[in-house]
Design an enzyme around this catalytic site. Sequence first.
Site, PDB file in Angstrom:
ATOM      1  N   ARG A   1       0.884  -1.174   0.000  1.00  0.00           N
ATOM      2  CA  ARG A   1       0.000   0.000   0.000  1.00  0.00           C
ATOM      3  C   ARG A   1       0.916   1.216   0.000  1.00  0.00           C
ATOM      4  NH1 ARG A   1      -5.360   1.327   3.365  1.00  0.00           N
ATOM      5  NH2 ARG A   1      -6.036  -0.082   1.720  1.00  0.00           N
TER       6      ARG A   1
ATOM      7  N   HIS B   1      -7.220   0.863  -6.634  1.00  0.00           N
ATOM      8  CA  HIS B   1      -7.396  -0.042  -5.477  1.00  0.00           C
ATOM      9  C   HIS B   1      -8.027  -1.336  -6.022  1.00  0.00           C
ATOM     10  CE1 HIS B   1      -7.619  -1.372  -1.495  1.00  0.00           C
ATOM     11  NE2 HIS B   1      -8.470  -0.526  -0.966  1.00  0.00           N
TER      12      HIS B   1
ATOM     13  N   GLN C   1      -9.831  -4.043  -3.888  1.00  0.00           N
ATOM     14  CA  GLN C   1     -11.152  -3.611  -3.434  1.00  0.00           C
ATOM     15  C   GLN C   1     -12.189  -3.913  -4.522  1.00  0.00           C
ATOM     16  OE1 GLN C   1     -12.102  -2.114  -0.325  1.00  0.00           O
ATOM     17  NE2 GLN C   1     -14.041  -2.750  -1.208  1.00  0.00           N
TER      18      GLN C   1
ATOM     19  N   ASP D   1     -17.542   6.256  -1.449  1.00  0.00           N
ATOM     20  CA  ASP D   1     -16.287   6.126  -0.715  1.00  0.00           C
ATOM     21  C   ASP D   1     -16.092   7.420   0.076  1.00  0.00           C
ATOM     22  OD1 ASP D   1     -13.777   5.396   0.173  1.00  0.00           O
ATOM     23  OD2 ASP D   1     -12.760   5.766  -1.739  1.00  0.00           O
TER      24      ASP D   1
ATOM     25  N   CYS E   1     -16.648   1.084   0.524  1.00  0.00           N
ATOM     26  CA  CYS E   1     -15.447   0.264   0.741  1.00  0.00           C
ATOM     27  C   CYS E   1     -14.866   0.422   2.144  1.00  0.00           C
ATOM     28  CB  CYS E   1     -14.405   0.588  -0.310  1.00  0.00           C
ATOM     29  SG  CYS E   1     -13.985   2.322  -0.352  1.00  0.00           S
TER      30      CYS E   1
ATOM     31  N   ARG F   1     -13.105  -9.032   0.959  1.00  0.00           N
ATOM     32  CA  ARG F   1     -11.693  -8.737   0.684  1.00  0.00           C
ATOM     33  C   ARG F   1     -10.862 -10.003   0.921  1.00  0.00           C
ATOM     34  NH1 ARG F   1      -9.736  -3.550   0.916  1.00  0.00           N
ATOM     35  NH2 ARG F   1      -7.855  -4.602   0.169  1.00  0.00           N
TER      36      ARG F   1
HETATM   37  N1   CP Z   1     -11.170  -0.456   2.039  1.00  0.00           N
HETATM   38  C1   CP Z   1      -9.919  -0.454   2.515  1.00  0.00           C
HETATM   39  O1   CP Z   1      -8.953  -0.522   1.764  1.00  0.00           O
HETATM   40  O2   CP Z   1      -9.837  -0.414   3.872  1.00  0.00           O
HETATM   41  P1   CP Z   1      -8.496  -0.155   4.678  1.00  0.00           P
HETATM   42  O3   CP Z   1      -8.017   1.224   4.346  1.00  0.00           O
HETATM   43  O4   CP Z   1      -8.890  -0.297   6.119  1.00  0.00           O
HETATM   44  O5   CP Z   1      -7.492  -1.191   4.280  1.00  0.00           O
END
Ligand code: CP
Length: 301
Positions: free
Chosen positions: A101, A128, A131, A220, A260, A288
């Site tokens: 990430r 992402h 997701q 989101d 999400c 997920r």
């Molecule tokens: N949706 C998502 O990526 O959640 P986090 O930021 O908690 O990983």
Amino acid sequence: MPRHFLTASDITREEFHSLIDFAIAIKRNPLLAGSPLENRNIALIFEKPSTRTRVSFEVGVRQLGGNPLVLNGNELQLARGETPEDTAQVLSRYVDGIVIRTYSHENLKRLAAASLVPVINGLSDSYHPCQALADFVTIRENRKTFSGLKLVFMGDGSSNVCHSLLMAAVYTGAQVTVACPKEYMPSEEIFRFAQSQGARINIEHDVKRACAGADVLYTDVWVSMGQENIKEQKIAALKPYQLNEEAQSVARKDHLVMHCLPAHKGEEITEGTFDSMNSVIFDQAENRLHAQKALFHLLYR
Ligand code: CP
């Protein structure tokens, strides 16, 4: 060359659909997942906070027989300027896969280009994709087919989540409408690319028109990590695009409400809509785990 997963375009249409089906199968019967990561170490690098991505990857790697190494990006030499290429070269000699990430999608591509092991995008500024996989697993659980489905993404069309839905739309036949203000449109490059690959996508500035007859209403958080300096102006611009009871009232009766997470209730979504009978938000979060396990199967088989 290792297979990476940086965007949905790194897999084929057939793989996308097999992955969705397999994720649903292993959700029902986890024994089907087996141990494709046995004796494998997977680095999980987080340069930003995370709850779902971090925990679902750590648990998923363990459930597939592997050993996850959770690494805080701030504690790596990456944070002090070591290049993505050198980092990838070194990690490739220790581990069998890298989930990261990060901020810059360009840096992610550089890391993947130099890596000798698969690299998975756990969120970058542009995309992402994990997701989006979980999102379509969730939709598939609730609908027999994606074909003809109308999904409306409401809010910041330039967000990584919206971009990944547009990319995944290439494989689904779903109509994806982005309901957003002119200031927060999707990246033109990503929009045109997805369209050129066959995605049925459009942009709509009128919320009611966008949501009319929708099967899925998706939003989101408006102010993402690192955007605190533009918080007030962003909230003002996105306010008309809130996912609320009014938007729900013009959608199909059996529409799905998706988010999400994490959510800022009262901003991008009302508390009532978040908790409504139509909400599949926590299934989405659970998925997920299943979607990413199915992804490991694809990359490591
Ligand atoms: N949706 C998502 O990526 O959640 P986090 O930021 O908690 O990983």
